[in-house]
Design an enzyme around this catalytic site. Sequence first.
Site, PDB file in Angstrom:
ATOM      1  N   ASP A  26       0.839  -1.194   0.000  1.00  0.00           N
ATOM      2  CA  ASP A  26       0.000   0.000   0.000  1.00  0.00           C
ATOM      3  C   ASP A  26       0.873   1.242   0.000  1.00  0.00           C
ATOM      4  O   ASP A  26       2.093   1.175   0.223  1.00  0.00           O
ATOM      5  CB  ASP A  26      -0.888   0.031   1.252  1.00  0.00           C
ATOM      6  CG  ASP A  26      -2.185  -0.751   1.068  1.00  0.00           C
ATOM      7  OD1 ASP A  26      -2.486  -1.142  -0.060  1.00  0.00           O
ATOM      8  OD2 ASP A  26      -2.885  -0.961   2.079  1.00  0.00           O
TER       9      ASP A  26
ATOM     10  N   LYS B  46      -2.932   3.537  -3.284  1.00  0.00           N
ATOM     11  CA  LYS B  46      -4.054   4.340  -3.747  1.00  0.00           C
ATOM     12  C   LYS B  46      -3.915   5.767  -3.229  1.00  0.00           C
ATOM     13  O   LYS B  46      -3.582   5.989  -2.069  1.00  0.00           O
ATOM     14  CB  LYS B  46      -5.377   3.753  -3.254  1.00  0.00           C
ATOM     15  CG  LYS B  46      -5.635   2.333  -3.721  1.00  0.00           C
ATOM     16  CD  LYS B  46      -6.903   1.762  -3.105  1.00  0.00           C
ATOM     17  CE  LYS B  46      -7.123   0.323  -3.537  1.00  0.00           C
ATOM     18  NZ  LYS B  46      -8.350  -0.261  -2.915  1.00  0.00           N
TER      19      LYS B  46
ATOM     20  N   MET C 254      -9.787   9.052   7.316  1.00  0.00           N
ATOM     21  CA  MET C 254     -10.093   9.563   5.970  1.00  0.00           C
ATOM     22  C   MET C 254     -11.220  10.590   6.039  1.00  0.00           C
ATOM     23  O   MET C 254     -12.095  10.639   5.184  1.00  0.00           O
ATOM     24  CB  MET C 254     -10.461   8.414   5.025  1.00  0.00           C
ATOM     25  CG  MET C 254      -9.386   7.351   4.893  1.00  0.00           C
ATOM     26  SD  MET C 254      -9.948   5.823   4.083  1.00  0.00           S
ATOM     27  CE  MET C 254     -10.914   5.073   5.434  1.00  0.00           C
TER      28      MET C 254
END
Length: 240
Positions: A35, A62, A169
């Site tokens: 990641d 990502k 997030m």
Amino acid sequence: MTGSVALVGAGPGDAGLLTRRGLQLLEEADVIVADRLGARTVLAQLAAEGVHLRAEVIDVGKLPGHHPVPQDGINALLVELAAAGRRVVRLKGGDPFVFGRGREEQQHCEAAGIPVEVVSGVTSAIAVPAVAGIPLTYRGVAESFTVLSGHDPVGHLPGGRDHTVVLLMGVHTLGHSAHVLGAGERRLDCPVAIIEDGYGERQRVTVGTLGTIAHLAASRQVRSPAVVVIGDVVALHTAD
């Protein structure tokens, strides 16, 4: 010969918080599927400390709004690599089973007959507030907490400001979250902290209330990655 997949939690981005089992699997791996958040930082720190990993590293990280390798592609890649007889470590930021889609990846591999080991990591939901001196529970202040993604609705949350809320997030939806929670039992004067880039070079803490935090975040140009903590425990934070 069929290989294997290990879902390893890299923690919040500090190699010192990687588990011994996680490090062992990294050292034994043929391929590391990494990641962006946490994982690549840990790999860089290990290299800087002289830890040699012989594995090929495949970056599937990502960015917000930009997923160069979609989740279906990651799932297929893990199966493809393990089916070729390789020992694969899927190195995921934080904990694989906390907003990490780890169970989805595990199920996909198992459906293809690939053995999967899960190695928990330290989730940023707990570790990042801790570096700012913010406990999620504290005797007489808060006895429970909820961890949410910033994409999840916040209007149904239980309790008041004695029930700590952690948003992962959550920077882009902070204004909406603050408005909804401030209109409820927590009220607009409920303390809020944003910890940016926990354990990283840009680590910074912004403290306000549900009524002021959106303006403060905008004026300070708060950026992801960041963890938002809402509740009376924020008053216990360690000042910069």
